[in-house]
Design a protein around this motif. Structure first.
Motif, PDB file in Angstrom:
ATOM      1  N   LYS A 186      -0.260   4.684   0.913  1.00  0.00           N
ATOM      2  CA  LYS A 186      -0.636   4.868   2.314  1.00  0.00           C
ATOM      3  C   LYS A 186       0.536   4.539   3.239  1.00  0.00           C
ATOM      4  O   LYS A 186       0.348   4.312   4.435  1.00  0.00           O
ATOM      5  CB  LYS A 186      -1.821   3.955   2.666  1.00  0.00           C
ATOM      6  CG  LYS A 186      -3.077   4.206   1.851  1.00  0.00           C
ATOM      7  CD  LYS A 186      -3.724   5.525   2.211  1.00  0.00           C
ATOM      8  CE  LYS A 186      -5.056   5.692   1.485  1.00  0.00           C
ATOM      9  NZ  LYS A 186      -5.698   6.991   1.811  1.00  0.00           N
ATOM     10  N   LYS A 216      -7.967   6.328  10.700  1.00  0.00           N
ATOM     11  CA  LYS A 216      -9.356   6.713  10.431  1.00  0.00           C
ATOM     12  C   LYS A 216     -10.329   5.552  10.628  1.00  0.00           C
ATOM     13  O   LYS A 216     -11.532   5.760  10.809  1.00  0.00           O
ATOM     14  CB  LYS A 216      -9.491   7.284   9.025  1.00  0.00           C
ATOM     15  CG  LYS A 216      -9.255   6.320   7.885  1.00  0.00           C
ATOM     16  CD  LYS A 216      -9.579   6.994   6.550  1.00  0.00           C
ATOM     17  CE  LYS A 216      -9.393   6.055   5.366  1.00  0.00           C
ATOM     18  NZ  LYS A 216      -7.987   5.923   4.980  1.00  0.00           N
ATOM     19  N   GLU A 217      -9.814   4.323  10.627  1.00  0.00           N
ATOM     20  CA  GLU A 217     -10.687   3.162  10.823  1.00  0.00           C
ATOM     21  C   GLU A 217     -11.222   3.062  12.255  1.00  0.00           C
ATOM     22  O   GLU A 217     -12.264   2.464  12.482  1.00  0.00           O
ATOM     23  CB  GLU A 217      -9.944   1.865  10.479  1.00  0.00           C
ATOM     24  CG  GLU A 217      -9.840   1.578   9.004  1.00  0.00           C
ATOM     25  CD  GLU A 217      -9.468   0.137   8.723  1.00  0.00           C
ATOM     26  OE1 GLU A 217      -9.729  -0.315   7.597  1.00  0.00           O
ATOM     27  OE2 GLU A 217      -8.916  -0.542   9.613  1.00  0.00           O
ATOM     28  N   ASP A 248      -4.111   2.315  10.222  1.00  0.00           N
ATOM     29  CA  ASP A 248      -4.963   3.254   9.493  1.00  0.00           C
ATOM     30  C   ASP A 248      -5.913   3.896  10.506  1.00  0.00           C
ATOM     31  O   ASP A 248      -6.971   3.353  10.822  1.00  0.00           O
ATOM     32  CB  ASP A 248      -5.739   2.506   8.402  1.00  0.00           C
ATOM     33  CG  ASP A 248      -6.232   3.430   7.316  1.00  0.00           C
ATOM     34  OD1 ASP A 248      -6.454   4.621   7.615  1.00  0.00           O
ATOM     35  OD2 ASP A 248      -6.403   2.975   6.171  1.00  0.00           O
ATOM     36  N   ARG A 251       0.868  -1.187   0.000  1.00  0.00           N
ATOM     37  CA  ARG A 251       0.000   0.000   0.000  1.00  0.00           C
ATOM     38  C   ARG A 251       0.904   1.237   0.000  1.00  0.00           C
ATOM     39  O   ARG A 251       0.845   2.067   0.924  1.00  0.00           O
ATOM     40  CB  ARG A 251      -0.924   0.022   1.223  1.00  0.00           C
ATOM     41  CG  ARG A 251      -1.843  -1.164   1.373  1.00  0.00           C
ATOM     42  CD  ARG A 251      -2.746  -0.974   2.585  1.00  0.00           C
ATOM     43  NE  ARG A 251      -3.788   0.007   2.323  1.00  0.00           N
ATOM     44  CZ  ARG A 251      -4.340   0.777   3.274  1.00  0.00           C
ATOM     45  NH1 ARG A 251      -3.905   0.716   4.527  1.00  0.00           N
ATOM     46  NH2 ARG A 251      -5.290   1.630   2.966  1.00  0.00           N
ATOM     47  N   ALA A 299       0.310   1.403   5.511  1.00  0.00           N
ATOM     48  CA  ALA A 299      -0.397   1.386   6.793  1.00  0.00           C
ATOM     49  C   ALA A 299      -1.290   0.156   6.904  1.00  0.00           C
ATOM     50  O   ALA A 299      -1.856  -0.325   5.910  1.00  0.00           O
ATOM     51  CB  ALA A 299      -1.232   2.651   6.952  1.00  0.00           C
ATOM     52  N   ASN A 335      -4.525  -1.509   7.651  1.00  0.00           N
ATOM     53  CA  ASN A 335      -5.955  -1.429   7.902  1.00  0.00           C
ATOM     54  C   ASN A 335      -6.476  -2.842   8.172  1.00  0.00           C
ATOM     55  O   ASN A 335      -5.722  -3.822   8.127  1.00  0.00           O
ATOM     56  CB  ASN A 335      -6.694  -0.759   6.738  1.00  0.00           C
ATOM     57  CG  ASN A 335      -6.509  -1.497   5.419  1.00  0.00           C
ATOM     58  OD1 ASN A 335      -5.884  -2.559   5.359  1.00  0.00           O
ATOM     59  ND2 ASN A 335      -7.064  -0.951   4.351  1.00  0.00           N
TER      60      ASN A 335
END
Length: 255
Positions: A22, A67-68, A65, A19, A25, A27
């Motif tokens: 990102k 925001k999860e 991640d 990834r 990161a 997730n």
């Protein structure tokens, strides 16, 4: 798999977190894919050693991640940590095949926790390692508060966790957090060379050694008793017959 790559050559399987946009990161989907990959590769007779790395030169894994889970409550937070430890991080640590983390670039938060779950680590000279969770109002949840003190000592672990800062590859080597520091160009060749040395030895003995060493870090297990059991079990294997026969006949063992 969407977020990881798996490649096997010369009985070495490289699992790459892929990834790059990102910074690799972790997730939920990537953690699940990595868990499945470890299961798959551990059962693969064509694999003797596993190398974990990240795509590109910027990051091994630059953390979770965020925001999860930014809006999680207490119970959801506990489940996040428990599920992650159970499905991936403990699985890497307990894998019966040697796992080397090739740490390229940033290894932060969950990324450093993943690297620490591997059996040992090789870092590129541009690596930056840290557990920045306290700067977000949380603590490491994927085993970081346990494995970091085991590797670097309680005082250094407290400092890294409390300051939420990063250390460079040289300092990580001085601390005992990584075994070797090499140039980015030498990172994968060095890991492959180490894997080659490992593959000279008995796969069954290596698996037994992993169990015995890990047992010494479990409160509910007597590591010395586990060593005795694993040592004895080795005597019932074909690898023991081959290894001792090769030694006595002054030839190279073929495991």
């Amino acid at each position: 798999m969407e977020n990881i790559l798996i490649n096997t050559e010369n009985r070495i399987t490289t699992i790459t977190i892929n990834r790059p946009n990102k910074l690799n990161a972790l997730n939920a989907e990537t953690i699940a894919e990595l868990s499945n990959a470890i299961d798959q590769v551990e059962q693969d007779d064509n694999t003797r050693v596993i190398i974990l790395t990240g795509s590109g030169e910027k990051a091994f894994v630059a953390g979770a991640d965020i925001k999860e889970f930014a809006d999680f409550n207490v119970e959801q937070g506990k489940e996040l940590a428990a599920r992650g430890q159970r499905t991936l991080f403990d699985k890497v640590e307990q894998c019966s095949k040697p796992v080397i983390a090739a740490v390229n670039g940033f290894a932060l938060g969950g990324g450093l926790e993943l690297a620490m779950a591997a059996h040992f680590r090789v870092a590129s000279g541009n690596a930056k390692l840290g557990l920045p969770e306290t700067s977000l109002g949380v603590i490491p949840g994927y085993g970081g508060t346990q494995r970091l003190p085991q590797l670097v000592g309680k005082g250094r672990a407290f400092e890294m966790i409390m300051t939420a800062g990063m250390i460079n590859a040289g300092t990580a080597h001085d601390f005992g957090l990584v075994n070797h520091v090499v140039t980015p160009e030498e990172l994968m060749p060095t890991c492959e060379k180490l894997a080659g040395k490992i593959m000279n030895n008995s796969p069954l003995a290596l698996s037994a050694a992993i169990k015995a060493v890990n047992a010494g870090f479990k409160d509910s297990v007597n590591g010395y008793e586990e060593e005795i059991d694993q040592f004895g079990n080795c005597f019932g294997t074909e690898d023991f017959e081959e290894g001792t026969s090769a030694f006595l006949n002054k030839r190279k063992a073929e495991f």
